[in-house]
Structures are given as C-alpha cells and as structure tokens.
Motif scaffolding. Structure first.
Motif, PDB file in Angstrom:
ATOM      1  N   ASP A 133       8.547   2.402   4.344  1.00  0.00           N
ATOM      2  CA  ASP A 133       8.340   1.246   5.196  1.00  0.00           C
ATOM      3  C   ASP A 133       8.663  -0.009   4.386  1.00  0.00           C
ATOM      4  O   ASP A 133       8.461  -0.044   3.165  1.00  0.00           O
ATOM      5  N   PRO A 134       9.207  -1.036   5.034  1.00  0.00           N
ATOM      6  CA  PRO A 134       9.710  -2.188   4.275  1.00  0.00           C
ATOM      7  C   PRO A 134       8.609  -2.959   3.562  1.00  0.00           C
ATOM      8  O   PRO A 134       7.501  -3.098   4.075  1.00  0.00           O
ATOM      9  N   GLU A 135       8.966  -3.482   2.383  1.00  0.00           N
ATOM     10  CA  GLU A 135       8.032  -4.338   1.664  1.00  0.00           C
ATOM     11  C   GLU A 135       8.163  -5.792   2.107  1.00  0.00           C
ATOM     12  O   GLU A 135       7.292  -6.609   1.821  1.00  0.00           O
ATOM     13  N   TYR A 136       9.245  -6.116   2.796  1.00  0.00           N
ATOM     14  CA  TYR A 136       9.418  -7.488   3.266  1.00  0.00           C
ATOM     15  C   TYR A 136      10.290  -7.501   4.512  1.00  0.00           C
ATOM     16  O   TYR A 136      10.987  -6.530   4.813  1.00  0.00           O
ATOM     17  N   ASP A 257       6.661   9.839   1.457  1.00  0.00           N
ATOM     18  CA  ASP A 257       5.367   9.699   2.130  1.00  0.00           C
ATOM     19  C   ASP A 257       4.278   9.240   1.157  1.00  0.00           C
ATOM     20  O   ASP A 257       3.433   8.400   1.501  1.00  0.00           O
ATOM     21  N   ALA A 258       4.294   9.790  -0.057  1.00  0.00           N
ATOM     22  CA  ALA A 258       3.309   9.382  -1.067  1.00  0.00           C
ATOM     23  C   ALA A 258       3.512   7.916  -1.443  1.00  0.00           C
ATOM     24  O   ALA A 258       2.548   7.167  -1.629  1.00  0.00           O
ATOM     25  N   GLU A 262       0.843   4.316  -0.840  1.00  0.00           N
ATOM     26  CA  GLU A 262       0.498   3.280  -1.814  1.00  0.00           C
ATOM     27  C   GLU A 262       0.929   1.896  -1.346  1.00  0.00           C
ATOM     28  O   GLU A 262       0.190   0.925  -1.533  1.00  0.00           O
ATOM     29  N   ILE A 263       2.103   1.795  -0.748  1.00  0.00           N
ATOM     30  CA  ILE A 263       2.569   0.464  -0.340  1.00  0.00           C
ATOM     31  C   ILE A 263       1.707  -0.090   0.789  1.00  0.00           C
ATOM     32  O   ILE A 263       1.444  -1.289   0.868  1.00  0.00           O
ATOM     33  N   HIS A 264       1.201   0.796   1.657  1.00  0.00           N
ATOM     34  CA  HIS A 264       0.327   0.324   2.728  1.00  0.00           C
ATOM     35  C   HIS A 264      -1.022  -0.146   2.182  1.00  0.00           C
ATOM     36  O   HIS A 264      -1.596  -1.118   2.687  1.00  0.00           O
ATOM     37  N   GLY A 270      -3.456  -7.268  -0.020  1.00  0.00           N
ATOM     38  CA  GLY A 270      -2.807  -8.514  -0.411  1.00  0.00           C
ATOM     39  C   GLY A 270      -2.089  -8.431  -1.743  1.00  0.00           C
ATOM     40  O   GLY A 270      -1.444  -9.389  -2.174  1.00  0.00           O
ATOM     41  N   GLU A 271      -2.188  -7.290  -2.417  1.00  0.00           N
ATOM     42  CA  GLU A 271      -1.541  -7.136  -3.721  1.00  0.00           C
ATOM     43  C   GLU A 271      -0.027  -7.232  -3.613  1.00  0.00           C
ATOM     44  O   GLU A 271       0.643  -7.763  -4.513  1.00  0.00           O
TER      45      GLU A 271
END
Length: 296
Positions: A133-136, A257-258, A262-264, A270-271
């Motif tokens: 999933d996109p970070e930005y 998926d892993a 973590e990104i979610h 807010g990190e």
C-alpha cells in the motif's frame, strides 16, 4: 516517485547512479545466491532473515532514493525500508542503484529483493509486480519560467497554448499529456527533474512536468524558474491522484503482506509522516489509498 501510464517504456525522473549500481549489484547477487541456498526459495522473508540483508533497487531521485552530499544512500524510501525491515528481522539494507526503467526487470531477474523508489502504482505495473500500500499520494506540478508567463496550470493549458513540453523518461506525465491531447512525438524526454529545470531556465522548453514534491524541491535555488501550484491530471474525465509504494516480486506475497502490516502501524501512529517530513513531504501527501484501488 511520477510513473508511466504506458507499459514500462523507461523510468521515472531519476538521477543516474549506474556506476555505483554495478558494484552494488554484483555484491548483491552474491548475497542473494547465498541466501537462496539456506532456505526454501518460496519463503522470501525467511531467506532475507537468513542472509541478514535486503537489496533495495533505487533509481537516484531526490527525495525518493539517492546519494547525499556525504556519499550515503538516503531518501524517503530507503529510510522507511531501514525501519520496516529491521522490524521484520532483516538488519542490513543494501541499496542497488540503477536507472528507473531497469527497476522492475531487475527485480524480476533477482538483481535485488525489493524496489524502494517511491514508484507510482498503476495497472500496467500491477501486472508485473506486487505493490505495498502506498506510503504517499502525489499531485503533479510544472516547472516554468518565473512568473509563469504562459499561464500553464494544467495539461490542457499546455495543449491549448502550444507550449514546448518536456518531462522525464517513463514519467506518468507522458501519458497525462497525451490524454489531454498533446502529440506524443512532440514531447521532449529528459533524464530527470534537474535536466528539466535546466531546460526551462535556458528556454529550450516552456514547461517540465513532474510530481509536485520534486518540482517544488528542485526550483528552491533557482532564480529563473518556479513550480506551479499542485494539480490533479485529468484522464478520461477523472482526476488522477497517484500513490507511490514498494514493489515486490509476484511470488513474494507473504513478504509484501508482512511489509504492509508494518507500514499500516506507522501510518496509524504518525511515525510514517515523521520519517517522510524530513524529505519534504507534508500531511497533504499522506494517504489512505490502497494498492488494490490504484491497480484498478
């Protein structure tokens, strides 16, 4: 990072780091070979944990992934990768530099393990790789002469005013301009946003299209050019908002998926914004878009 709506015809805007990439790529291939001998090839995360290193394909573009003034690899994607892969049990991040058009082929040829270049997620690419999933999310912007003398604020303006239009190799902006009616044969293709700035400043082109973030960053020290307000390209009557994410091989779904887990967590806490803010990202570039939505 902006990326092409035609099937990988090249890259996105990128600074070339080919010499460094050749060295890193060779050592990375050796690490990959060792790792593959330790664990089943189908378990990508276990393989990376065993070898202790993840090889990141980057393409030398500020602020996504690049070499800083001290000669260190940095950028929003490598710095994000360092945090996430550490939490996944992989201690070392090894950037492998190449041109943008070689990222997906190199990933699928196992020259590196993950593409970490702020790559836009689009349907063509989704047939070739799996995206996190996109970070930005990102809008577009133009680099134009100071004062924007031609009043260029959209691709439709570029067409109606017959502006000399340029963008980067493989940028999504190629497709956006063509969708607005600009003849593809007349588009000037340049290496990256720095070359685009130089072309605008020298008067060789009237406008260079890129992402809003790269445009506003590259003109900061220019006395001759400026970035327009960010805008959404219109394709088939719909505004287009792009999102950039990490790319994985189609066989590495469990690794992807892993990574997503973590990104979610980082988005929720807010990190993610705290890491990306140092590279010029703002809250406006944070997103709830998913790869599934962008792959449609």
């Amino acid at each position: 990072m902006a990326l092409t709506s035609t099937r990988e015809s090249g890259s996105i805007r990128r600074r070339s780091l080919l010499a460094g990439g050749a060295v890193l790529g060779a050592s990375g291939a050796l690490l990959g070979a060792v790792g593959c001998s330790r664990v089943p090839s189908g378990d990508a995360l276990a393989r990376l944990r065993a070898q202790g290193t993840v090889r990141l394909g980057i393409a030398g573009e500020v602020p996504y992934g690049y070499v800083d003034e001290e000669g260190a690899f940095t950028g929003e994607a490598p710095e994000l990768a360092k945090v996430i892969f550490k939490r996944l049990g992989v201690d070392r991040v090894q950037p492998v530099a190449t041109d943008f058009g070689s990222l997906i082929p190199g990933l699928n040829a196992q020259q590196f393990d993950v593409v970490s270049a702020g790559m836009y997620i689009n349907p063509d690419r989704c047939e070739q790789v799996l995206f996190s999933d996109p970070e930005y999310q990102m809008l577009d912007s133009f680099i134009v002469r100071k004062g924007n003398p031609m009043g260029l604020r959209s691709y439709e303006d570029v067409v109606s005013k017959k502006a000399r239009f340029a963008t980067g190799t493989g940028y999504a902006e190629i497709g956006y301009a063509v969708a607005a009616g600009y003849p593809e044969k007349d588009i000037v293709i340049l290496q990256d946003q720095v070359a685009g700035l130089n072309a605008v400043e020298s008067g060789r082109v009237d406008v260079f299209a890129g992402t809003a973030l790269t445009a506003r960053e590259v003109v900061k020290k220019s006395g001759k050019a400026e970035a327009t307000e960010a805008f959404a390209a219109v394709v088939d009557g719909k505004e287009r908002i792009d999102g950039g994410g990490f790319a994985f091989r189609l066989t590495d779904r469990s690794l992807r998926d892993a990574f997503n887990v973590e990104i979610h967590k980082m988005k929720k806490s807010g990190e993610l914004l705290r890491i990306l803010r140092r590279f010029g990202f703002s809250e406006a570039e944070m997103t709830t878009l998913t790869a599934e939505e962008l792959c449609r």
